[in-house]
Design a protein around this motif. Structure first.
Motif, short mmCIF file in Angstrom:
data_model
loop_
_atom_site.label_atom_id
_atom_site.label_comp_id
_atom_site.label_asym_id
_atom_site.label_seq_id
_atom_site.Cartn_x
_atom_site.Cartn_y
_atom_site.Cartn_z
N PRO A 104 0.85 -1.19 0.00
CA PRO A 104 0.00 0.00 0.00
C PRO A 104 0.89 1.25 0.00
O PRO A 104 0.88 2.04 0.97
CB PRO A 104 -0.74 -0.14 1.33
CG PRO A 104 0.29 -0.78 2.23
CD PRO A 104 1.19 -1.62 1.37
N CYS A 105 1.68 1.43 -1.06
CA CYS A 105 2.80 2.37 -1.00
C CYS A 105 2.42 3.80 -0.60
O CYS A 105 3.14 4.44 0.16
CB CYS A 105 3.55 2.37 -2.32
SG CYS A 105 4.44 0.83 -2.58
N ILE A 106 1.28 4.30 -1.12
CA ILE A 106 0.96 5.71 -0.82
C ILE A 106 0.63 5.88 0.66
O ILE A 106 1.17 6.76 1.35
CB ILE A 106 -0.19 6.20 -1.73
CG1 ILE A 106 0.30 6.19 -3.18
CG2 ILE A 106 -0.67 7.59 -1.32
CD1 ILE A 106 -0.72 6.59 -4.20
N ASP A 107 -0.24 5.00 1.17
CA ASP A 107 -0.59 5.07 2.60
C ASP A 107 0.63 4.79 3.48
O ASP A 107 0.82 5.41 4.53
CB ASP A 107 -1.69 4.06 2.92
CG ASP A 107 -3.00 4.40 2.23
OD1 ASP A 107 -3.05 4.26 0.99
OD2 ASP A 107 -3.94 4.85 2.91
N CYS A 108 1.46 3.87 3.03
CA CYS A 108 2.66 3.50 3.79
C CYS A 108 3.61 4.69 3.88
O CYS A 108 4.09 5.04 4.96
CB CYS A 108 3.32 2.30 3.10
SG CYS A 108 4.94 1.87 3.74
N ARG A 109 3.87 5.33 2.74
CA ARG A 109 4.77 6.49 2.76
C ARG A 109 4.18 7.61 3.63
O ARG A 109 4.91 8.29 4.35
CB ARG A 109 5.00 7.03 1.34
CG ARG A 109 5.82 6.16 0.45
CD ARG A 109 7.20 5.89 0.95
NE ARG A 109 8.08 7.05 0.94
CZ ARG A 109 9.29 7.07 1.50
NH1 ARG A 109 9.75 6.01 2.12
NH2 ARG A 109 10.04 8.15 1.45
N GLY A 213 14.60 -4.11 1.51
CA GLY A 213 13.55 -4.84 0.81
C GLY A 213 12.23 -4.79 1.55
O GLY A 213 12.20 -4.80 2.77
N CYS A 214 11.14 -4.73 0.81
CA CYS A 214 9.82 -4.71 1.43
C CYS A 214 9.10 -5.99 1.00
O CYS A 214 8.88 -6.23 -0.18
CB CYS A 214 9.05 -3.49 0.96
SG CYS A 214 7.33 -3.54 1.45
N LEU A 215 8.75 -6.80 1.96
CA LEU A 215 8.12 -8.08 1.65
C LEU A 215 6.79 -7.90 0.92
O LEU A 215 6.35 -8.79 0.20
CB LEU A 215 7.87 -8.85 2.95
CG LEU A 215 9.11 -9.47 3.59
CD1 LEU A 215 8.78 -9.95 5.00
CD2 LEU A 215 9.59 -10.64 2.74
S1 SF4 Z 1 7.95 -0.03 2.42
FE1 SF4 Z 1 8.12 0.93 0.40
S2 SF4 Z 1 7.57 -0.70 -1.06
FE2 SF4 Z 1 6.82 -1.34 0.98
S3 SF4 Z 1 4.70 -0.66 1.03
FE3 SF4 Z 1 5.99 0.95 1.98
S4 SF4 Z 1 6.42 2.38 0.29
FE4 SF4 Z 1 5.69 0.46 -0.63
#
Ligand code: SF4
Length: 348
Positions: A104-109, A213-215
């Motif tokens: 969920p890259c946008i929410d994660c960032r 790395g992102c699983l």
């Molecule tokens: S750590 Fe990076 S690749 Fe993984 S969800 Fe978050 S933004 Fe995306």
């Protein structure tokens, strides 16, 4: 920031303290270069590294060590923030959905920047930087996504991406004259040529690879994670740690079987086993530790024992003995190894 004026007999000396900023540091080359770029402009950088249940620096890839080392090389202090339950909660329904995996890259960032914002407020920093490069990653690094991240983290105008900032709209620090467009980068896309060149100019020997790395971007892991979130309302970090090891089989909507693939995974399975889990092992041959987890696991014990034998060194056509442990109770089952067709369709 003006901090004082000392009067000497025949001249004045004015001391200016460095302005503080916060950097999201992944330990990769881009965030390293972003920090270097701002240090060159006279800013004092304080770094924040984010751990999540899916990238906890402890997966064996050495990211945690690299981030510490990178922060030391850069001469910045490092704060590590762990996003645990709140991250799992977000993963249930990310506002901007998932990428090609379960990322969920946008929410994660946005969550990462929120953590950076908190640190920014604590230390009285002016703004926050990251190593994001315009157009480098499909989901989170295109201009509209960068905007969404700023909005979601309530940091509109306060995030500077030094490597690409000259290609992006002016931020508050640029409007206020704290930074100048001519000092900001114009890097776009996935090629790392310009970053390698910058690393040379900054004298960075042995430039790091891209960040940790992102699983959640791993296709096989994403399948297992999707299955978990489909069957459990709120998975625990223990559930997620189990996803990182072994072969996984979905037996029914409440039950799962996890088969260790080597000695380390067998040990880890034993460490992660909870009081109501059932642990199975071939009594006479080298083989996997197998964990059966669920609400009504009793009905799956025999089948699980036959799978345990199938993955052990036991002869494939002979009856073997499997030990079965739950809490303090232990027993043995004599059974034949499972036929591959009976379990392979259950593999996640
Ligand atoms: S750590 Fe990076 S690749 Fe993984 S969800 Fe978050 S933004 Fe995306």
């Amino acid at each position: 920031m003006y901090v004082g004026k000392f009067v000497y007999p025949d001249y004045f000396v004015t001391i200016m303290a460095k302005k503080k900023i916060v950097a999201l540091l992944s330990g990769g080359l881009d965030s390293t270069l972003a920090v270097k770029t701002m240090q060159k402009q006279g800013f004092e950088v304080s770094a924040v590294a984010i751990k999540t249940p899916f990238c906890d620096f402890d997966c064996g890839r050495g990211c945690g060590f690299e981030i510490r080392e990178r922060a030391d090389d850069l001469g910045v202090d490092l704060k590590t923030v762990y996003l645990g339950d709140e991250y799992i909660e977000m993963l249930k329904h990310p506002k901007y959905g998932f990428g090609s995996g379960m990322n969920p890259c946008i929410d994660c960032r946005a969550m990462m920047f929120e953590a950076g914002k908190k640190h920014m407020e604590e230390i009285g920093a002016e703004f926050i930087i990251s190593g994001e490069v315009l157009g480098q990653r499909p989901m989170s690094q295109f201009a509209p996504a960068l905007k969404k991240i700023e909005k979601l983290s309530d940091l509109e105008g306060k995030i500077v991406r030094p490597l690409s900032a000259a290609l992006l709209p002016a931020t508050d620090p640029e409007k206020n004259g704290l930074i100048k467009r001519k000092d900001l980068g114009m890097i776009r896309g996935r090629s790392r040529k310009e970053q390698i060149q910058m690393a040379k100019e900054f004298g960075i020997e042995d430039p790091p690879n891209a960040g940790g790395g992102c699983l959640l971007t791993d296709p096989a892991f994403s399948l297992r994670a999707k299955d978990l979130f489909k069957h459990i309302e709120t998975p625990t970090t223990n559930d997620i740690d189990l996803l990182k090891i072994g072969r996984h089989f979905r037996l029914d909507k409440n039950s799962k079987l996890i088969v260790g693939r080597n000695k380390d995974e067998n040990e880890m399975i034993k460490v992660l086993a909870l009081p109501n889990d059932i642990l199975l092992e071939d009594k006479e041959n080298v083989g996997p530790t197998v964990l059966l987890r669920g609400d009504d696991t009793g009905k799956h014990v025999e089948f699980s024992a036959s799978v345990t034998l199938r993955y052990s060194d036991a002869p494939k056509n002979e009856t073997g003995v499997v030990t079965v442990h739950k809490n303090e109770d232990g027993r043995e089952i004599s059974i034949k190894p499972a036929e591959e067709t009976s379990y392979i369709k259950l593999r996640i």
